[in-house]
Design a protein around this motif. Structure first.
Motif: not given
Ligand code: FE
Ligand code: NIG
Length: 383
Positions: A70, A72, A134, A227, A250, A301
């Motif tokens: 995960h 971004h 992502k 998410h 999460h 994340d």
């Molecule tokens: Fe995220």
């Protein structure tokens, strides 16, 4: 085809329980044979087969490369000021996502790709060998498709997150934005993506909207992840389990019914403790999830807003210190757990036939990842 014997491995984490009856599958005084980028043999050093070449790792610990399921990383700019304000008492709401959307739209392809490459290299230096990336800071047909096309050049684990937030130009009509995401944006993004994701949260997308996005993605051949339950309790985790998604990420605010849904599903709960560290939110109840029998993954994340760390060693240390995971559980969750969260059986485990992705620690055991937080223990990454 030449084979190399890696020997002098003081402790080897294989994640193959046949070695010691535990999930981590530990071997001491171990050796690994690598042939054609794959693991060809794993075992005790004195039983190793003959190879063309050999290398002594000097008693160091070796584990499968971290699998960060995960992140971004398609963005421009940063939000250091937002972080400073948070540390002075402001709370994280996700509102800053729009700041990054503006910066990302204004960036050239070259700038976005250079930023992605820089962060992937940073991850690699910290032992990560598989990374999910992502989109979600473009939020237009053009900007989502170009972000994913860039990501695809660097990883096969690309995720379309057009349903991150409603961008400013659609603020008056979120329903029209969902139609854009499930229609033309999905069509442009799908050729470059393996996964589809949505931010199911108050202030982002509700359960019906997230369901519409995930179902449209499935119809376009994308696998789902979500998410959910990051900023407060909500329906996201149960939706993910109902839809049989591979992972739900999460899981910070869970009710008993959410844990029950996870227990009865094959959905992996991905915990992202760097977010709680960076937003001063309470940590998820990893202990409760593990004791209930849920499969738990750990991921970074990494993003410029809620959590700007790329370090899985930090996440392992936080999981142990703040979420009461054992070091073994945390290391498993950041390697084999991440692989489960991406439905990959070629990474996260060191066994014959798997990819030869190895992280070598300047330490005698995996315990040091939590025991020596903040210390750059990764001596070498073989991938
Ligand atoms: Fe995220
Ligand atoms: O996973 N929650 C939504 N998205 C990201 C944060 C994005 C941002 O703040 O820029 C997350 O935390």
């Amino acid at each position: 085809m030449s084979s190399v014997l890696l020997t002098g491995i003081g402790e080897l984490v294989t994640n193959d329980p046949t070695h010691d009856g535990t999930p981590l599958g530990l071997l001491t005084d171990a050796a690994v044979v690598v042939e054609d980028h794959r693991v060809a043999w794993v075992g005790r050093r004195h039983e190793a087969p003959a190879t063309d070449d050999a290398r002594d790792l000097g008693g160091r610990a070796v584990l499968p490369g971290f699998v960060d399921s995960h992140s971004h990383l398609l963005f421009a700019g940063d939000r250091a000021g937002e972080f400073a304000a948070r540390m002075a008492g402001e709370s994280y709401t996700g509102g800053g996502i729009r700041t990054t959307v503006a910066a990302t739209r204004a960036a050239t392809d070259e700038q976005l790709e250079a930023n992605l490459a820089r962060h992937l290299a940073e991850m690699r230096r910290q032992g990560t060998t598989t990374v999910e990336v992502k989109s979600g800071y473009g939020l237009s047909v053009h900007d989502e498709a170009r972000a994913l096309a860039i990501a695809r050049r660097w990883t096969s684990e690309t995720t379309f997150l057009g349903a991150h937030v409603v961008p400013p130009e659609h603020a008056d009509d979120p329903a029209a934005y969902v139609e854009l995401v499930t229609g033309p944006m999905l069509e442009a993004a799908a050729p470059h993506a393996r996964w589809i994701d949505a931010f199911c949260e108050r202030g982002a997308f509700d359960a019906d909207q997230a369901r519409a996005v995930l179902e449209a993605g499935a119809a376009a051949g994308l696998r789902g992840r979500l998410h959910a339950n990051q900023l407060g309790p909500g329906p996201g985790v149960r939706l993910a389990c109902e839809l049989g998604l591979t992972a739900v990420d999460h899981c910070t605010f869970l009710a008993d019914a959410d844990v029950e849904a996870l227990v009865g599903s094959g959905t992996v709960a991905t915990l992202l403790p760097g977010v709680e560290f960076s937003t001063r939110s309470p940590y998820p109840d990893a202990r409760g999830l593990l004791d209930a029998g849920v499969t738990v993954a750990l991921a970074s994340d990494c993003n410029p807003g809620s959590c700007y760390t790329s370090s899985l060693p930090l996440c392992v240390a936080l999981a142990v210190r703040e979420m009461r995971m054992t070091p073994a559980e945390a290391v498993w969750a950041a390697t084999a757990g991440g692989a489960r969260a991406l439905d990959r059986d070629d990474v996260g485990v060191l066994a014959p036939g798997r990819r030869a992705h190895l992280t070598v620690l300047d330490a005698p055991s995996h315990l040091h990842l939590a025991y020596r937080p903040g210390v750059p223990l990764v001596a070498e990454v073989i991938a």
